[in-house]
Motif scaffolding. Structure first.
Motif, PDB file in Angstrom:
ATOM      1  N   ARG A 154       0.824  -1.203   0.000  1.00  0.00           N
ATOM      2  CA  ARG A 154       0.000   0.000   0.000  1.00  0.00           C
ATOM      3  C   ARG A 154       0.865   1.263   0.000  1.00  0.00           C
ATOM      4  O   ARG A 154       0.709   2.159   0.837  1.00  0.00           O
ATOM      5  N   LEU A 155       1.768   1.311  -0.941  1.00  0.00           N
ATOM      6  CA  LEU A 155       2.674   2.452  -1.047  1.00  0.00           C
ATOM      7  C   LEU A 155       1.885   3.717  -1.354  1.00  0.00           C
ATOM      8  O   LEU A 155       0.902   3.700  -2.098  1.00  0.00           O
ATOM      9  N   LEU A 156       2.355   4.839  -0.803  1.00  0.00           N
ATOM     10  CA  LEU A 156       1.697   6.123  -0.996  1.00  0.00           C
ATOM     11  C   LEU A 156       2.691   7.146  -1.514  1.00  0.00           C
ATOM     12  O   LEU A 156       3.907   6.947  -1.466  1.00  0.00           O
ATOM     13  N   GLY A 157       2.146   8.264  -1.992  1.00  0.00           N
ATOM     14  CA  GLY A 157       2.974   9.403  -2.304  1.00  0.00           C
ATOM     15  C   GLY A 157       3.396  10.095  -1.026  1.00  0.00           C
ATOM     16  O   GLY A 157       3.118   9.641   0.084  1.00  0.00           O
ATOM     17  N   ALA A 158       4.085  11.219  -1.174  1.00  0.00           N
ATOM     18  CA  ALA A 158       4.593  11.947  -0.012  1.00  0.00           C
ATOM     19  C   ALA A 158       3.461  12.374   0.916  1.00  0.00           C
ATOM     20  O   ALA A 158       2.408  12.816   0.476  1.00  0.00           O
ATOM     21  N   ASP A 159       3.691  12.216   2.209  1.00  0.00           N
ATOM     22  CA  ASP A 159       2.814  12.784   3.234  1.00  0.00           C
ATOM     23  C   ASP A 159       3.297  14.226   3.422  1.00  0.00           C
ATOM     24  O   ASP A 159       4.193  14.503   4.208  1.00  0.00           O
ATOM     25  N   ILE A 160       2.724  15.139   2.644  1.00  0.00           N
ATOM     26  CA  ILE A 160       3.310  16.461   2.432  1.00  0.00           C
ATOM     27  C   ILE A 160       3.236  17.333   3.680  1.00  0.00           C
ATOM     28  O   ILE A 160       2.165  17.597   4.206  1.00  0.00           O
ATOM     29  N   GLY A 161       4.411  17.773   4.099  1.00  0.00           N
ATOM     30  CA  GLY A 161       4.502  18.854   5.067  1.00  0.00           C
ATOM     31  C   GLY A 161       4.877  20.111   4.307  1.00  0.00           C
ATOM     32  O   GLY A 161       5.729  20.064   3.409  1.00  0.00           O
ATOM     33  N   ILE A 162       4.257  21.232   4.616  1.00  0.00           N
ATOM     34  CA  ILE A 162       4.507  22.445   3.843  1.00  0.00           C
ATOM     35  C   ILE A 162       4.374  23.672   4.727  1.00  0.00           C
ATOM     36  O   ILE A 162       3.530  23.724   5.623  1.00  0.00           O
ATOM     37  N   ALA A 163       5.254  24.644   4.513  1.00  0.00           N
ATOM     38  CA  ALA A 163       5.155  25.941   5.159  1.00  0.00           C
ATOM     39  C   ALA A 163       5.276  27.001   4.067  1.00  0.00           C
ATOM     40  O   ALA A 163       6.300  27.043   3.377  1.00  0.00           O
ATOM     41  N   PRO A 164       4.200  27.823   3.846  1.00  0.00           N
ATOM     42  CA  PRO A 164       2.983  27.938   4.649  1.00  0.00           C
ATOM     43  C   PRO A 164       2.039  26.754   4.460  1.00  0.00           C
ATOM     44  O   PRO A 164       2.155  26.044   3.465  1.00  0.00           O
ATOM     45  N   LYS A 165       1.121  26.574   5.415  1.00  0.00           N
ATOM     46  CA  LYS A 165       0.271  25.392   5.403  1.00  0.00           C
ATOM     47  C   LYS A 165      -0.751  25.439   4.280  1.00  0.00           C
ATOM     48  O   LYS A 165      -1.080  26.502   3.748  1.00  0.00           O
ATOM     49  N   GLN A 166      -1.274  24.271   3.946  1.00  0.00           N
ATOM     50  CA  GLN A 166      -2.381  24.203   3.008  1.00  0.00           C
ATOM     51  C   GLN A 166      -3.591  24.925   3.605  1.00  0.00           C
ATOM     52  O   GLN A 166      -3.961  24.682   4.751  1.00  0.00           O
ATOM     53  N   GLY A 167      -4.192  25.789   2.830  1.00  0.00           N
ATOM     54  CA  GLY A 167      -5.329  26.558   3.324  1.00  0.00           C
ATOM     55  C   GLY A 167      -4.913  27.849   4.002  1.00  0.00           C
ATOM     56  O   GLY A 167      -5.749  28.716   4.250  1.00  0.00           O
ATOM     57  N   GLY A 168      -3.637  27.988   4.341  1.00  0.00           N
ATOM     58  CA  GLY A 168      -3.135  29.217   4.924  1.00  0.00           C
ATOM     59  C   GLY A 168      -2.703  30.178   3.821  1.00  0.00           C
ATOM     60  O   GLY A 168      -2.907  29.934   2.636  1.00  0.00           O
ATOM     61  N   THR A 169      -2.089  31.267   4.236  1.00  0.00           N
ATOM     62  CA  THR A 169      -1.651  32.271   3.275  1.00  0.00           C
ATOM     63  C   THR A 169      -0.182  32.594   3.488  1.00  0.00           C
ATOM     64  O   THR A 169       0.227  32.980   4.591  1.00  0.00           O
ATOM     65  N   GLY A 170       0.605  32.421   2.438  1.00  0.00           N
ATOM     66  CA  GLY A 170       2.002  32.806   2.455  1.00  0.00           C
ATOM     67  C   GLY A 170       2.167  34.195   1.869  1.00  0.00           C
ATOM     68  O   GLY A 170       1.194  34.888   1.578  1.00  0.00           O
ATOM     69  N   THR A 171       3.401  34.585   1.683  1.00  0.00           N
ATOM     70  CA  THR A 171       3.691  35.934   1.210  1.00  0.00           C
ATOM     71  C   THR A 171       4.599  35.871  -0.008  1.00  0.00           C
ATOM     72  O   THR A 171       5.512  35.044  -0.065  1.00  0.00           O
ATOM     73  N   VAL A 172       4.326  36.753  -0.972  1.00  0.00           N
ATOM     74  CA  VAL A 172       5.164  36.829  -2.175  1.00  0.00           C
ATOM     75  C   VAL A 172       6.625  37.031  -1.762  1.00  0.00           C
ATOM     76  O   VAL A 172       6.947  37.867  -0.918  1.00  0.00           O
ATOM     77  N   GLY A 173       7.504  36.232  -2.352  1.00  0.00           N
ATOM     78  CA  GLY A 173       8.933  36.369  -2.115  1.00  0.00           C
ATOM     79  C   GLY A 173       9.456  35.673  -0.879  1.00  0.00           C
ATOM     80  O   GLY A 173      10.673  35.670  -0.637  1.00  0.00           O
ATOM     81  N   VAL A 174       8.587  35.043  -0.091  1.00  0.00           N
ATOM     82  CA  VAL A 174       9.010  34.338   1.122  1.00  0.00           C
ATOM     83  C   VAL A 174       9.209  32.860   0.791  1.00  0.00           C
ATOM     84  O   VAL A 174       8.383  32.254   0.101  1.00  0.00           O
ATOM     85  N   PRO A 175      10.302  32.233   1.258  1.00  0.00           N
ATOM     86  CA  PRO A 175      10.562  30.828   0.913  1.00  0.00           C
ATOM     87  C   PRO A 175       9.404  29.892   1.277  1.00  0.00           C
ATOM     88  O   PRO A 175       8.707  30.099   2.279  1.00  0.00           O
ATOM     89  N   VAL A 176       9.242  28.895   0.454  1.00  0.00           N
ATOM     90  CA  VAL A 176       8.262  27.833   0.686  1.00  0.00           C
ATOM     91  C   VAL A 176       9.039  26.545   0.931  1.00  0.00           C
ATOM     92  O   VAL A 176       9.887  26.158   0.122  1.00  0.00           O
ATOM     93  N   TRP A 177       8.757  25.882   2.042  1.00  0.00           N
ATOM     94  CA  TRP A 177       9.431  24.640   2.420  1.00  0.00           C
ATOM     95  C   TRP A 177       8.470  23.469   2.261  1.00  0.00           C
ATOM     96  O   TRP A 177       7.285  23.568   2.605  1.00  0.00           O
ATOM     97  N   VAL A 178       8.987  22.346   1.768  1.00  0.00           N
ATOM     98  CA  VAL A 178       8.199  21.118   1.683  1.00  0.00           C
ATOM     99  C   VAL A 178       9.037  19.956   2.195  1.00  0.00           C
ATOM    100  O   VAL A 178      10.262  19.980   2.144  1.00  0.00           O
TER     101      VAL A 178
END
Length: 312
Positions: free
Chosen positions: A169-193
């Motif tokens: 039952r292999l899966l794709g990535a269990d995605i961690g992300i900053a900013p969060k899904q449904g949240g709001t990031g800012t133009v020009g600010v790094p996005v981490w996954v």
């Protein structure tokens, strides 16, 4: 003196796989601190769909799997080592890993008075001719009640390997992300996954499948993860990536540091971040071994806005 001519045996064993689709895994939602100018973020595990049922010789769950021509038969030599041989030979027949010999049905069968029957009646089992690479004194005529293991092709080992992959039952990535899904990031600010660890998302993990007395064991490890950030940027990062920490500040993620992400989005908008995981699978069983790959996908959504300064 007994003589016999060889013939090609075309009868093969039919393997039927009944594969059921795995159930979806529950999401988890622990929080984490946000980068500067990003007002909410957390680990996201949504968008990770269970794989579709796989078919023999093919793949499922967002990607393909293939093992064409990758199966190998291994014969034993006199010193206890092994070497690769064809699983079928036009002149010698089918390879049996348990005896490390090729076996071919004798046609016609020896007469009833031939000692090879050892008092048995022709028709009670059959006599086969064996040729054993690396063992010149082995082989020869031999009676078998049932066809030797591997004769006629035996079970489809590659299909068994696919069944074992399905059991994982292999899966794709269990995605961690900053900013969060449904949240709001800012133009020009790094996005981490990054990828949340588990046997089904980061591996390694193993499973086995059995048919006609033959067991194949497959082990899957992640070979590669490619991230598409929905803005035309695609990157392949060190696996599984590093979760964001406030200590990183506004520093963009660095591959050299085992991190993954981008320096930031240049435009306001909503983006879909998609991760495609390639799993490498090595399988062993029935005196053979082989390799295949299969892919799984997952995704998360991120919203990017502009920094608003109070008073403007």
């Amino acid at each position: 003196m007994l003589t016999a001519r060889r013939s090609l045996v075309t009868a093969g064993a039919l393997l039927s796989l009944i594969i059921s689709a795995p159930a979806a895994l529950a999401d988890r939602g622990p929080g984490t601190e946000c980068p500067p100018l990003v007002f909410d973020c957390d680990i996201h595990s949504g968008g990770n769909k269970p794989p579709k049922p796989e078919k023999p010789g093919g793949g499922g769950g967002g990607g393909g799997a293939g093992a064409g021509g990758s199966a190998k038969c291994m014969a034993r030599d006199g010193s206890g080592g092994t070497f690769e041989v064809p699983c079928y030979d036009d002149h010698s027949g089918w390879f049996d890993a348990s005896s490390s010999c090729y076996w071919q049905l004798l046609i016609p069968q020896p007469p009833a008075e031939d000692p090879v029957w050892s008092g048995r009646t022709p028709g009670d089992g059959a006599v086969y001719n064996g040729q054993c690479p690396g063992q010149p004194l082995a082989g020869g005529f031999r009676w078998f009640q049932n066809p030797p293991a591997g004769f006629g092709g035996g079970p489809n080992l590659e299909a068994l390997a696919q069944e074992a992959v399905t059991k994982m039952r292999l899966l794709g990535a269990d995605i961690g992300i900053a900013p969060k899904q449904g949240g709001t990031g800012t133009v020009g600010v790094p996005v981490w996954v990054w990828n949340g660890p588990s046997p089904q998302t980061t591996g390694p993990t193993s499973a086995s499948a059995t048919a006609l007395g033959v067991t194949v064991t497959a082990t899957a490890t992640v070979q590669d993860v490619v991230w598409n950030f929905g803005n035309g940027t695609t990157v392949s990062c060190p696996f599984p990536g590093t979760p964001y920490s406030p200590a990183f500040g506004l520093t963009p993620p660095s591959k050299a540091g085992g991190q993954c992400g981008i320096a930031g989005y240049s435009r306001v908008g909503e983006y879909t971040v998609a991760a495609t995981t390639t799993w490498a699978v090595h399988w062993v069983g029935g005196g053979q071994q082989g390799d295949l790959t299969t892919t799984r996908s997952s995704q998360a959504a991120v919203r990017i806005g502009e920094l608003q300064v109070v008073g403007q």
